[in-house]
Design a protein around this motif. Sequence first.
Motif, short mmCIF file in Angstrom:
data_model
loop_
_atom_site.label_atom_id
_atom_site.label_comp_id
_atom_site.label_asym_id
_atom_site.label_seq_id
_atom_site.Cartn_x
_atom_site.Cartn_y
_atom_site.Cartn_z
N ASN A 104 -0.88 -3.84 -2.31
CA ASN A 104 -0.67 -4.54 -3.58
C ASN A 104 -1.98 -5.10 -4.12
O ASN A 104 -2.26 -5.00 -5.32
N ALA A 105 -2.77 -5.69 -3.24
CA ALA A 105 -4.05 -6.25 -3.69
C ALA A 105 -4.91 -5.15 -4.30
O ALA A 105 -5.44 -5.29 -5.41
N LEU A 106 -5.02 -4.03 -3.60
CA LEU A 106 -5.89 -2.94 -4.09
C LEU A 106 -5.37 -2.36 -5.40
O LEU A 106 -6.14 -2.09 -6.33
N LYS A 107 -4.05 -2.19 -5.48
CA LYS A 107 -3.45 -1.64 -6.72
C LYS A 107 -3.69 -2.56 -7.91
O LYS A 107 -4.01 -2.11 -9.00
N THR A 108 -3.49 -3.87 -7.67
CA THR A 108 -3.69 -4.84 -8.76
C THR A 108 -5.14 -4.82 -9.24
O THR A 108 -5.41 -4.84 -10.44
N ILE A 109 -6.05 -4.78 -8.30
CA ILE A 109 -7.46 -4.77 -8.69
C ILE A 109 -7.76 -3.53 -9.53
O ILE A 109 -8.41 -3.61 -10.57
N LYS A 110 -7.25 -2.39 -9.07
CA LYS A 110 -7.52 -1.15 -9.81
C LYS A 110 -6.93 -1.22 -11.23
O LYS A 110 -7.57 -0.84 -12.20
N PHE A 175 -6.58 4.40 0.54
CA PHE A 175 -6.66 4.06 -0.88
C PHE A 175 -8.03 4.46 -1.44
O PHE A 175 -8.13 5.06 -2.51
N VAL A 176 -9.07 4.15 -0.69
CA VAL A 176 -10.43 4.47 -1.14
C VAL A 176 -10.56 5.98 -1.32
O VAL A 176 -11.13 6.46 -2.31
N LYS A 177 -9.99 6.73 -0.38
CA LYS A 177 -10.10 8.19 -0.42
C LYS A 177 -9.28 8.79 -1.56
O LYS A 177 -9.77 9.64 -2.30
N THR A 178 -8.06 8.35 -1.70
CA THR A 178 -7.17 9.02 -2.67
C THR A 178 -7.28 8.45 -4.08
O THR A 178 -7.09 9.17 -5.05
N GLU A 179 -7.62 7.17 -4.20
CA GLU A 179 -7.62 6.54 -5.54
C GLU A 179 -9.03 6.47 -6.14
O GLU A 179 -9.19 6.13 -7.31
N ASN A 180 -10.02 6.72 -5.33
CA ASN A 180 -11.40 6.69 -5.79
C ASN A 180 -11.68 5.52 -6.74
O ASN A 180 -12.10 5.71 -7.88
N PRO A 181 -11.46 4.29 -6.26
CA PRO A 181 -11.58 3.12 -7.15
C PRO A 181 -13.02 2.88 -7.59
O PRO A 181 -13.96 3.36 -6.94
N SER A 182 -13.19 2.10 -8.66
CA SER A 182 -14.54 1.83 -9.17
C SER A 182 -15.21 0.69 -8.40
O SER A 182 -16.39 0.45 -8.57
N PHE A 183 -14.44 -0.01 -7.56
CA PHE A 183 -15.05 -1.09 -6.74
C PHE A 183 -15.44 -0.56 -5.36
O PHE A 183 -14.92 0.46 -4.91
N ASP A 184 -16.38 -1.27 -4.73
CA ASP A 184 -16.78 -0.93 -3.36
C ASP A 184 -16.00 -1.79 -2.37
O ASP A 184 -15.66 -2.93 -2.67
N VAL A 185 -15.73 -1.22 -1.22
CA VAL A 185 -14.91 -1.91 -0.22
C VAL A 185 -15.68 -2.10 1.08
O VAL A 185 -16.43 -1.22 1.51
N SER A 186 -15.51 -3.28 1.70
CA SER A 186 -16.00 -3.54 3.05
C SER A 186 -14.85 -4.15 3.84
O SER A 186 -14.00 -4.82 3.26
N VAL A 187 -14.87 -3.93 5.14
CA VAL A 187 -13.80 -4.44 5.99
C VAL A 187 -14.40 -5.27 7.11
O VAL A 187 -15.47 -4.96 7.63
N ILE A 188 -13.70 -6.37 7.45
CA ILE A 188 -14.17 -7.27 8.50
C ILE A 188 -13.20 -7.17 9.68
O ILE A 188 -11.99 -7.35 9.51
#
Length: 331
Positions: A104-110, A175-188
């Motif tokens: 949901n977070a990623l979809k909303t941002i996109k 999500f990063v692979k399939t939606e190719n969003p315009s934002f960059d992602v990092s994971v902790i």
Amino acid sequence: TTVFVSGVTGYIAQHIVKQLLAKGYIVVGTVRSTEKGEKLKTSLNSDKFSYEIVKAIEEEGAFDEALKKHPEATIFLHTASPFHFNATDIEKQLIIPAIYGTKNALKTIKQYGPQVKRVVVTSSYAAMFPKDDTDATITVNENSWNAITKEVALTNPLFGYIGSKTFAEQAVWEFVKTENPSFDVSVINPVFVFGPQAFDENAKGTLNTSAEIINSIVQLKPDDNVPNIEGGYIDVRDVAAAHIIAFEKKEAISQRLLLSAGRFTCQDILDILHEKFPEYAANLPKGVPGSGKEATFAVLDNKKTKEILGFELRNLEQTITDSIKQILTNK
Ligand code: NDP
């Protein structure tokens, strides 16, 4: 710069907000109730902090309204996720909020946050967990993945939590692979997070799951057994700093940051208690002092992460001493 933080009342997130405000960022956080939002606002005492209500991150479109109200937010930190081992319905209480909260977070941002440039998601060492974390012939690094299945995750709340974090992080990279969003992602990906609560008044009663491990050792009776919890440790203040570096540094883009300062056993924690707080610890069990170092662990190789972070991580003695000091002054 405005940073949007989900689950801002959490143990880790409160430290993130404190550090963000100290660095001059403006923070918008999501909380589950007005009461919790007001309490945190009072503690933070800053007009650079505001909150929006998101009751349940797993509900379709949970973040839509909150983010739409903040077209100035260019960074999104998704920290909210259930972390406890008392679920009666593992799928509903752990797995679904972890996975759908993240999606949901990623979809909303996109959809509603085209201005958001950087996204940081709080995953866990749980998502990297090897087949046997006590097997010294195994090495875990930033590329490691837990192979847990949904079927196994549903067998008990511990596996349920571990699965929830693994599946949620899988959803991020998918999500990063399939939606190719315009934002960059990092994971902790932190191991067990210890260290003081962001505000002393929160160090009362039952604490959040990881801090409660220390709290429960402080509350042991002389004849109690030493709990057999062991693993990696990292200080909460370093975890918070890592979330900020994750969006500030371009070296962190598309990376998984494996946060661990070393290994611990409850015996090690007890030894620190006896050494640093002898008067208080006189009523605690002794266990077998020094025997913590006999424990074996998988090799945790996070050289790459440490290079990206570029700061020294707090050691066990410092983390535990600061946790205990706060607990004891609140007793
Ligand atoms: P906390 O339990 O203190 O914080 C969790 C936050 O998420 C709280 O603000 C909580 O709100 C919120 N939250 C949980 N479920 C929901 C939901 N369904 N809807 C809306 N909000 C929800 O835990 P931590 O600070 O320790 O954990 C923060 C993150 O770090 C989590 O993603 C966790 O998995 C991860 N992590 C933690 C580690 C640790 O040792 N502490 C280690 C590795 C990863 P409320 O309190 O109001 O319910």
